[in-house]
Design a protein around this motif. Structure first.
Motif, PDB file in Angstrom:
ATOM      1  N   UNK A 294      69.430 -24.168 -30.437  1.00 18.36           N
ATOM      2  CA  UNK A 294      68.139 -24.434 -29.798  1.00 18.36           C
ATOM      3  C   UNK A 294      68.179 -25.785 -29.087  1.00 18.36           C
ATOM      4  N   UNK A 295      68.746 -26.791 -29.757  1.00 22.32           N
ATOM      5  CA  UNK A 295      68.843 -28.120 -29.156  1.00 22.32           C
ATOM      6  C   UNK A 295      69.753 -28.086 -27.931  1.00 22.32           C
ATOM      7  N   UNK A 296      70.895 -27.434 -28.062  1.00 23.19           N
ATOM      8  CA  UNK A 296      71.862 -27.423 -26.958  1.00 23.19           C
ATOM      9  C   UNK A 296      71.368 -26.625 -25.762  1.00 23.19           C
ATOM     10  N   UNK A 297      70.644 -25.528 -26.022  1.00 21.48           N
ATOM     11  CA  UNK A 297      70.183 -24.668 -24.934  1.00 21.48           C
ATOM     12  C   UNK A 297      68.832 -25.097 -24.378  1.00 21.48           C
ATOM     13  N   UNK A 298      68.070 -25.853 -25.170  1.00 26.32           N
ATOM     14  CA  UNK A 298      66.810 -26.403 -24.674  1.00 26.32           C
ATOM     15  C   UNK A 298      65.566 -25.632 -25.009  1.00 26.32           C
ATOM     16  N   UNK A 299      65.704 -24.425 -25.565  1.00 26.94           N
ATOM     17  CA  UNK A 299      64.517 -23.643 -25.920  1.00 26.94           C
ATOM     18  C   UNK A 299      64.899 -22.536 -26.884  1.00 26.94           C
ATOM     19  N   UNK A 300      63.876 -21.942 -27.508  1.00 26.98           N
ATOM     20  CA  UNK A 300      64.099 -20.844 -28.440  1.00 26.98           C
ATOM     21  C   UNK A 300      64.600 -19.612 -27.685  1.00 26.98           C
ATOM     22  N   UNK A 301      64.021 -19.364 -26.510  1.00 27.23           N
ATOM     23  CA  UNK A 301      64.441 -18.180 -25.743  1.00 27.23           C
ATOM     24  C   UNK A 301      65.882 -18.307 -25.258  1.00 27.23           C
ATOM     25  N   UNK A 302      66.251 -19.505 -24.802  1.00 20.61           N
ATOM     26  CA  UNK A 302      67.630 -19.709 -24.335  1.00 20.61           C
ATOM     27  C   UNK A 302      68.613 -19.602 -25.500  1.00 20.61           C
ATOM     28  N   UNK A 303      68.224 -20.109 -26.680  1.00 19.11           N
ATOM     29  CA  UNK A 303      69.084 -19.989 -27.860  1.00 19.11           C
ATOM     30  C   UNK A 303      69.260 -18.526 -28.236  1.00 19.11           C
ATOM     31  N   UNK A 304      68.180 -17.743 -28.121  1.00 19.73           N
ATOM     32  CA  UNK A 304      68.265 -16.317 -28.441  1.00 19.73           C
ATOM     33  C   UNK A 304      69.258 -15.615 -27.523  1.00 19.73           C
ATOM     34  N   UNK A 305      69.193 -15.936 -26.234  1.00 24.44           N
ATOM     35  CA  UNK A 305      70.146 -15.322 -25.294  1.00 24.44           C
ATOM     36  C   UNK A 305      71.571 -15.746 -25.616  1.00 24.44           C
ATOM     37  N   UNK A 306      71.772 -17.027 -25.923  1.00 23.93           N
ATOM     38  CA  UNK A 306      73.122 -17.522 -26.219  1.00 23.93           C
ATOM     39  C   UNK A 306      73.699 -16.874 -27.472  1.00 23.93           C
ATOM     40  N   UNK A 307      72.854 -16.584 -28.447  1.00 27.64           N
ATOM     41  CA  UNK A 307      73.319 -16.022 -29.719  1.00 27.64           C
ATOM     42  C   UNK A 307      73.203 -14.510 -29.766  1.00 27.64           C
ATOM     43  N   UNK A 308      72.654 -13.911 -28.701  1.00 26.30           N
ATOM     44  CA  UNK A 308      72.530 -12.466 -28.667  1.00 26.30           C
ATOM     45  C   UNK A 308      71.502 -11.929 -29.646  1.00 26.30           C
ATOM     46  N   UNK A 309      70.426 -12.672 -29.828  1.00 27.55           N
ATOM     47  CA  UNK A 309      69.386 -12.258 -30.768  1.00 27.55           C
ATOM     48  C   UNK A 309      68.030 -12.306 -30.061  1.00 27.55           C
ATOM     49  N   UNK A 310      67.030 -11.722 -30.721  1.00 29.97           N
ATOM     50  CA  UNK A 310      65.688 -11.767 -30.148  1.00 29.97           C
ATOM     51  C   UNK A 310      65.069 -13.124 -30.458  1.00 29.97           C
ATOM     52  N   UNK A 311      64.110 -13.535 -29.606  1.00 34.93           N
ATOM     53  CA  UNK A 311      63.521 -14.866 -29.768  1.00 34.93           C
ATOM     54  C   UNK A 311      62.786 -15.009 -31.088  1.00 34.93           C
ATOM     55  N   UNK A 312      62.124 -13.916 -31.536  1.00 37.34           N
ATOM     56  CA  UNK A 312      61.373 -13.996 -32.792  1.00 37.34           C
ATOM     57  C   UNK A 312      62.287 -14.306 -33.976  1.00 37.34           C
ATOM     58  N   UNK A 313      63.511 -13.802 -33.940  1.00 38.21           N
ATOM     59  CA  UNK A 313      64.460 -14.075 -35.029  1.00 38.21           C
ATOM     60  C   UNK A 313      64.864 -15.546 -35.030  1.00 38.21           C
TER      61      UNK A 313
END
Length: 306
Positions: free
Chosen positions: A16-35
């Motif tokens: 989340x810190x590296x990508x800048x947001x919860x949504x960007x972290x979800x995309x980077x990790x291949x998961x949904x934002x709610x998770x």
């Protein structure tokens, strides 16, 4: 509770810190934002802290969060290193490489060989000790070192495998204030016997064999640098490795003396890498041996050219 944390939760926070947001972290990790949001909230709830300030459009780290994210990075890096070491061990790589080195050994080839080893196996733990005279061979024999780099005097023992590396030239030297420095001729055996000889001795076996003794007046040292201090202060004479005293000879602190009928080997003391014959070398040990031989040969060629 630390037991409730998982590496995956820490990875989510860092992403989340590296990508800048919860949504960007979800995309980077291949998961949904709610998770992603739930994972962060779970850590905050369990630990009783707030990692992210969510009052703005993008989540920002709190002061506590900055500290915890730094710690999370360390934990993840350590876990990754743990996995790499375990993977290497499963493939036959040594779990640790234990070395013991004689201080008479020139540092440059050793440093270059160790750098090559570190480049190839960056996560390999290496333990290192420096011991004079009989110390390295003793450590190899008792199993506390897998590989020794040392002199072996007077002969090479039958229970060890040796690899010739280089030679160390031992120069007879004194302080410029010492009486032997003012001789206008080679020093005779009588000249040497009149003065204290500073001798390296095995601290675990001080009554063991000593080589090159020429004086009945002997001061014994277990530490090469301590002997150098006493040598430079004018307390006696001794033979020192050329690579150690070169700078002292250049600035005149020490003076090389000539010895009449000198029996010291003109080609220098042989330096070997050695391990027990019964010891099977792993890939890291074999690589280090190869690089030691390469850099020792390069050093010999360079010295000969100069």
């Amino acid at each position: 509770m630390i037991s409730a944390l998982t590496l995956e939760q820490l990875r989510v926070v860092v992403t989340v810190v590296d990508e800048g947001s919860f949504s960007a972290a979800a995309r980077a990790l291949g998961r949904v934002q709610s998770a992603i949001s739930q994972s962060v909230s779970t850590i905050e709830e369990i630990q009783g802290v707030t990692i992210f300030d969510r009052s703005a459009y993008r989540p920002t780290l709190t002061e506590t969060g900055r500290v915890l994210v730094d710690q999370a990075r360390h934990v993840l890096a350590s876990a990754a290193r743990f996995e790499r070491i375990a993977q290497g061990a499963s493939e036959g790589l040594e779990a640790e490489l234990r070395l013991t080195i004689d201080p008479l050994v020139p540092s440059e080839p050793l440093l270059r060989a160790l750098q090559d080893l570190r480049d190839h196996y960056p996560d390999l733990p290496i333990s290192f000790s420096t011991e004079a005279l009989g110390g390295p061979l003793r450590r190899v024999r008792d199993g506390t070192a897998a590989l020794g780099v040392c002199t072996l005097l007077p002969t090479v023992p039958d229970d060890v495998q040796v690899y010739a590396l280089m030679r160390t030239h031992m120069l007879p030297v004194v302080a410029r204030s010492h009486p032997l420095a003012s001789l206008a001729r080679p020093a005779t055996a009588m000249d040497l016997a009149d003065h204290v000889q500073l001798v390296l001795s095995d601290p675990d076996n001080p009554s063991g064999p000593n080589f090159g003794l020429a004086s009945p007046r002997v001061w014994r040292f277990a530490d090469l640098n301590r002997r150098l201090d006493f040598l430079a202060a004018g307390f006696g004479w001794c033979r020192m490795p050329e690579h150690i005293v070169a700078a002292y000879l250049a600035d005149g602190t020490l003076v090389r003396i000539e010895v009449e009928e000198d029996t010291a080997p003109k080609e220098g003391l042989p330096i070997y890498a050695t391990h027990l014959r019964q010891h099977t070398c792993g890939p890291a040990t074999r690589l280090l041996l190869d690089r030691l031989q390469f850099h020792a040969e390069y050093r010999a060629v360079t010295l000969a050219a100069n």
